[in-house]
Design a protein around this motif. Structure first.
Motif, PDB file in Angstrom:
ATOM      1  N   GLY A 299       8.045 -26.438  11.186  1.00 27.94           N
ATOM      2  CA  GLY A 299       8.655 -25.552  10.222  1.00 27.94           C
ATOM      3  C   GLY A 299       8.046 -24.165  10.258  1.00 27.94           C
ATOM      4  N   ILE A 300       8.539 -23.323   9.393  1.00 23.05           N
ATOM      5  CA  ILE A 300       8.110 -21.932   9.323  1.00 23.05           C
ATOM      6  C   ILE A 300       7.383 -21.712   8.006  1.00 23.05           C
ATOM      7  CG2 ILE A 300       8.874 -19.535   9.309  1.00 23.05           C
ATOM      8  CD1 ILE A 300      11.325 -20.429  10.879  1.00 23.05           C
ATOM      9  N   ALA A 301       6.175 -21.174   8.087  1.00 19.75           N
ATOM     10  CA  ALA A 301       5.409 -20.853   6.886  1.00 19.75           C
ATOM     11  C   ALA A 301       5.623 -19.393   6.520  1.00 19.75           C
ATOM     12  CB  ALA A 301       3.928 -21.133   7.109  1.00 19.75           C
ATOM     13  N   ASN A 302       5.282 -19.048   5.292  1.00 21.84           N
ATOM     14  CA  ASN A 302       5.426 -17.674   4.807  1.00 21.84           C
ATOM     15  C   ASN A 302       6.850 -17.167   5.005  1.00 21.84           C
ATOM     16  OD1 ASN A 302       2.715 -17.552   4.031  1.00 21.84           O
ATOM     17  ND2 ASN A 302       2.078 -16.858   6.059  1.00 21.84           N
ATOM     18  N   PHE A 303       7.802 -18.033   4.761  1.00 20.57           N
ATOM     19  CA  PHE A 303       9.208 -17.683   4.949  1.00 20.57           C
ATOM     20  C   PHE A 303       9.626 -16.668   3.897  1.00 20.57           C
ATOM     21  CE2 PHE A 303      13.728 -18.197   4.135  1.00 20.57           C
ATOM     22  CZ  PHE A 303      14.267 -18.199   5.419  1.00 20.57           C
ATOM     23  N   ALA A 304      10.379 -15.672   4.314  1.00 20.58           N
ATOM     24  CA  ALA A 304      10.874 -14.654   3.389  1.00 20.58           C
ATOM     25  C   ALA A 304      12.250 -14.211   3.828  1.00 20.58           C
ATOM     26  CB  ALA A 304       9.912 -13.464   3.335  1.00 20.58           C
ATOM     27  N   GLY A 305      13.048 -13.810   2.883  1.00 23.26           N
ATOM     28  CA  GLY A 305      14.379 -13.341   3.204  1.00 23.26           C
ATOM     29  C   GLY A 305      15.190 -13.095   1.957  1.00 23.26           C
ATOM     30  N   LEU A 306      16.488 -12.965   2.127  1.00 27.04           N
ATOM     31  CA  LEU A 306      17.398 -12.742   1.006  1.00 27.04           C
ATOM     32  C   LEU A 306      17.821 -14.112   0.494  1.00 27.04           C
ATOM     33  CD1 LEU A 306      18.701 -10.332  -0.472  1.00 27.04           C
ATOM     34  CD2 LEU A 306      20.670 -10.592   1.031  1.00 27.04           C
ATOM     35  N   LEU A 307      17.186 -14.573  -0.589  1.00 20.83           N
ATOM     36  CA  LEU A 307      17.326 -15.943  -1.061  1.00 20.83           C
ATOM     37  C   LEU A 307      18.104 -16.007  -2.371  1.00 20.83           C
ATOM     38  CD1 LEU A 307      13.688 -17.252  -0.405  1.00 20.83           C
ATOM     39  CD2 LEU A 307      15.668 -17.291   1.136  1.00 20.83           C
ATOM     40  N   LYS A 334      11.141 -31.931  -1.231  1.00 17.19           N
ATOM     41  CA  LYS A 334      12.086 -31.347  -0.287  1.00 17.19           C
ATOM     42  C   LYS A 334      13.324 -30.866  -1.038  1.00 17.19           C
ATOM     43  CE  LYS A 334      10.536 -34.210   3.601  1.00 17.19           C
ATOM     44  NZ  LYS A 334      10.929 -35.183   4.641  1.00 17.19           N
ATOM     45  N   TYR A 335      13.807 -29.699  -0.673  1.00 21.97           N
ATOM     46  CA  TYR A 335      14.991 -29.148  -1.305  1.00 21.97           C
ATOM     47  C   TYR A 335      15.647 -28.151  -0.368  1.00 21.97           C
ATOM     48  CZ  TYR A 335      11.827 -25.228  -2.437  1.00 21.97           C
ATOM     49  OH  TYR A 335      10.930 -24.189  -2.370  1.00 21.97           O
ATOM     50  N   ALA A 336      16.859 -27.762  -0.676  1.00 26.72           N
ATOM     51  CA  ALA A 336      17.597 -26.766   0.100  1.00 26.72           C
ATOM     52  C   ALA A 336      17.788 -25.517  -0.742  1.00 26.72           C
ATOM     53  CB  ALA A 336      18.950 -27.324   0.533  1.00 26.72           C
ATOM     54  N   ILE A 337      17.835 -24.378  -0.072  1.00 29.02           N
ATOM     55  CA  ILE A 337      18.028 -23.114  -0.766  1.00 29.02           C
ATOM     56  C   ILE A 337      18.940 -22.229   0.065  1.00 29.02           C
ATOM     57  CG2 ILE A 337      15.994 -21.994   0.273  1.00 29.02           C
ATOM     58  CD1 ILE A 337      15.481 -20.675  -2.451  1.00 29.02           C
ATOM     59  N   ASN A 338      19.821 -21.488  -0.590  1.00 36.18           N
ATOM     60  CA  ASN A 338      20.730 -20.589   0.115  1.00 36.18           C
ATOM     61  C   ASN A 338      19.984 -19.340   0.570  1.00 36.18           C
ATOM     62  OD1 ASN A 338      22.865 -22.321  -0.367  1.00 36.18           O
ATOM     63  ND2 ASN A 338      23.564 -21.215  -2.183  1.00 36.18           N
ATOM     64  N   ALA A 339      20.355 -18.846   1.745  1.00 39.89           N
ATOM     65  CA  ALA A 339      19.743 -17.637   2.283  1.00 39.89           C
ATOM     66  C   ALA A 339      20.785 -16.854   3.069  1.00 39.89           C
ATOM     67  CB  ALA A 339      18.559 -17.982   3.172  1.00 39.89           C
ATOM     68  N   VAL A 340      20.696 -15.539   2.995  1.00 40.42           N
ATOM     69  CA  VAL A 340      21.545 -14.674   3.808  1.00 40.42           C
ATOM     70  C   VAL A 340      20.726 -14.249   5.024  1.00 40.42           C
ATOM     71  CG1 VAL A 340      22.851 -12.519   3.924  1.00 40.42           C
ATOM     72  CG2 VAL A 340      22.850 -13.876   1.812  1.00 40.42           C
ATOM     73  N   ILE A 341      21.162 -14.696   6.204  1.00 41.41           N
ATOM     74  CA  ILE A 341      20.408 -14.450   7.429  1.00 41.41           C
ATOM     75  C   ILE A 341      21.309 -13.746   8.421  1.00 41.41           C
ATOM     76  CG2 ILE A 341      19.128 -15.522   9.329  1.00 41.41           C
ATOM     77  CD1 ILE A 341      18.501 -17.826   7.424  1.00 41.41           C
ATOM     78  N   ASN A 342      20.904 -12.544   8.816  1.00 42.95           N
ATOM     79  CA  ASN A 342      21.698 -11.722   9.737  1.00 42.95           C
ATOM     80  C   ASN A 342      23.143 -11.584   9.260  1.00 42.95           C
ATOM     81  OD1 ASN A 342      19.483 -11.346  11.368  1.00 42.95           O
ATOM     82  ND2 ASN A 342      20.019 -12.991  12.780  1.00 42.95           N
ATOM     83  N   GLY A 343      23.293 -11.397   7.973  1.00 40.74           N
ATOM     84  CA  GLY A 343      24.609 -11.144   7.402  1.00 40.74           C
ATOM     85  C   GLY A 343      25.442 -12.362   7.126  1.00 40.74           C
ATOM     86  N   ALA A 344      24.914 -13.564   7.415  1.00 42.64           N
ATOM     87  CA  ALA A 344      25.677 -14.795   7.186  1.00 42.64           C
ATOM     88  C   ALA A 344      24.967 -15.670   6.165  1.00 42.64           C
ATOM     89  CB  ALA A 344      25.851 -15.556   8.498  1.00 42.64           C
ATOM     90  N   LEU A 345      25.763 -16.376   5.352  1.00 44.20           N
ATOM     91  CA  LEU A 345      25.201 -17.258   4.346  1.00 44.20           C
ATOM     92  C   LEU A 345      24.803 -18.581   4.999  1.00 44.20           C
ATOM     93  CD1 LEU A 345      24.552 -17.859   1.382  1.00 44.20           C
ATOM     94  CD2 LEU A 345      26.914 -18.647   1.111  1.00 44.20           C
ATOM     95  N   ARG A 346      23.549 -18.979   4.864  1.00 50.86           N
ATOM     96  CA  ARG A 346      23.029 -20.211   5.447  1.00 50.86           C
ATOM     97  C   ARG A 346      22.342 -21.037   4.370  1.00 50.86           C
ATOM     98  NH1 ARG A 346      25.217 -20.340  10.643  1.00 50.86           N
ATOM     99  NH2 ARG A 346      24.961 -18.290  11.632  1.00 50.86           N
TER     100      ARG A 346
END
Length: 506
Positions: A299-307, A334-346
């Motif tokens: 996995g990725i630690a220190n994750f940051a973005g448009l959440l 464990k959980y899921a969270i919405n994120a906008v990555i490179n202009g797309a909703l993931r």
């Protein structure tokens, strides 16, 4: 002709977050202790005399924020526990009182589906007159306003805030206590998000107060313009909790603030805390925004973005430091969270491992030293900081946005300290006189902790011997299993089929 009417909003909330550079002590931010201001029946946590709770911690660990800048949690599960000092003083009934506060928040609906009309505006704080006569402070209600702050809300005492306090330039007032003031209004309607003068139906205004020349402190103090309605009603307003008062739940405007902060479609540049790993394909064409450290394929630690928001935060009690142990079993949520990555909703998957409780309740001596001693009811001990900055996403302008409240306020450690001094009497000796030096002539008795409601049941006062005896019986009758053969070895406990040496957890 058409008559166009303007409908005035009758509700609003205020947001909490990192203190801004201008939020200084002379504007009544972050003031910890003013030794010459004596305790009164009204308040000691606000130097300008708002509220009714004598003895609350009035240190503000952040400040009021503009609408788009409010801080929030970005984990849907926060753990809490009690250490041995809390258990020794408050026992099982103290634990039950704190649990009842968290139960109210756990029962809240998801932010996006919350119907604000189902929440109270006025009458949420009730008075138990027996508890009031005994000067009792309700544990459940005290914890509730701390939780409200920990979720990102601040109360009605920040409907209006001083932005500037500068000496007047006129010759007449040069060197005196004449000031020019700039006042901000940071109170937002939960439906329209417009600025509002109302909180829970109460119309507010302000009166500037200043402690000059004694102290360089001024403030815009909120006042109610509705006769018969109290100026403070929101649970997030710590100044509103009275001795003998208890909350039925959170108010409409408390829920309105949470609805704004936590709805899934409110996207904010923010980073996850260091205990969280985000799992995704590392070869994917879409990579997370921000500065990230990749840890193998796990996995990725220190994750940051448009959440997006997590919709709802649930508080989970975990075993910790009981009377007989300091062991703690790590837990992974464990959980899921919405994120906008490179202009797309993931949707990204998060695994957050908790190696110590996020919130720990303890008890300690909170009588302040000084020429006018006073006791503090509760203190939030957090030297490690309140907001996530590690791995923090940046705005398009390159500015760091530390707008995530650290779920682990102090870990491992003690974050919410409740006063365990018991009843205190205040006496004084005036210069040249005998003063008030015996118990009968004491100026005032401090508060005592209690747990009470609107039933005919007698309030529970702390410390409570019956409650502590019940805790001891609970531990001794818990059916512990010894797995070590030595008669001098500690008792082992079975956790998920694995024997763990150490003492029994609560």
């Amino acid at each position: 002709m058409l008559a166009v009417g303007v409908v005035t909003s009758a509700s609003a909330f205020s947001l909490w977050g990192p203190a801004e550079t201008w939020q200084t002590q002379d504007l009544d931010y972050g003031i910890r202790y003013l030794p010459f201001i004596p305790i009164t029946d009204a308040t000691i946590f606000d130097v300008l005399g708002r509220g009714d709770l004598g003895g609350a911690d009035y240190v503000e660990l952040g400040g009021t924020k503009d609408l788009g800048d409010g801080a929030r949690q970005d984990t849907p599960v926060i753990t809490y526990a009690f250490d041995s000092t809390f258990l020794n003083f408050f026992g099982t009934q103290g634990v039950a009182a704190v649990n009842s506060a968290f139960a109210i928040f756990n029962a809240l609906p998801k932010a996006s589906t919350a119907n604000l009309a189902k929440f109270l505006t006025q009458g949420n704080e009730q008075i138990n007159y027996t508890a009031q006569a005994l000067r009792m402070l309700d544990i459940k209600s005290t914890v509730m306003w701390i939780i409200a702050e920990h979720l990102g809300l601040i109360g009605e005492t920040h409907t209006y805030d001083l932005r500037e306090r500068t000496p007047e330039l006129s010759t007449q007032n040069a060197g005196s206590c004449g000031f020019d003031y700039t006042v901000l209004q940071r109170n937002y309607d939960p439906v329209t998000y417009d600025v509002s003068d109302y909180v829970n139906g109460t119309l507010l205004t302000y009166q500037i107060g200043d402690l000059c020349p004694g102290l360089a402190v001024g403030d815009a103090m909120e006042q109610s313009l509705n006769p018969g309605l109290p100026p403070f009603s929101a649970v997030a307003t710590k100044e509103g909790l009275q001795v003998g008062g208890y909350y039925l739940g959170i108010t409409r405007d408390d829920m309105g603030g949470l609805k704004y902060l936590y709805r899934h479609n409110r996207y904010v540049n923010e980073g996850l805390d260091t205990n969280a790993l985000v799992s995704m394909s590392l070869t994917s064409a879409w990579a997370p925004v921000g500065t990230n450290e990749i840890i193998g394929s796990s996995g990725i630690a220190n994750f940051a973005g448009l959440l997006g928001g997590v919709e709802k935060v649930t508080f989970v009690q975990t075993p910790y430091q009981s009377l007989y142990t300091t062991n703690y079993t790590p837990r992974t949520y464990k959980y899921a969270i919405n994120a906008v990555i490179n202009g797309a909703l993931r949707t990204v998957n998060v695994a957050r491992t908790v190696s110590a409780p996020d919130i720990i309740f303890t008890a300690g001596d909170l009588v302040e030293p000084g020429p006018d001693n006073f006791e503090i009811a509760v203190e939030r001990n957090n030297p490690s900081g309140n907001f996530i900055t590690s791995g923090q996403a940046t705005s398009p302008g390159g500015l760091v946005d530390p707008n995530v409240i650290t779920p682990v306020v102090l870990s491992p450690g003690l974050i919410i300290v409740l006063n365990d001094d018991g009843p205190i009497y205040y006496n004084t000796s005036f210069i040249g006189g005998s003063g008030f030096l015996d118990q009968g002539n004491s100026i005032e008795q401090g508060f005592i902790w209690g747990s009470f409601n609107g039933t005919t049941n007698a309030p529970i006062a702390f410390p409570n011997g019956t409650s502590i005896e019940g805790l001891e019986a609970q531990v001794l009758n818990s059916g512990l299993t010894t797995t070590l053969s030595s008669p001098y070895s500690p008792v082992g406990i079975i956790t998920n089929g694995t024997s763990t040496t150490g003492s029994a957890t609560q």
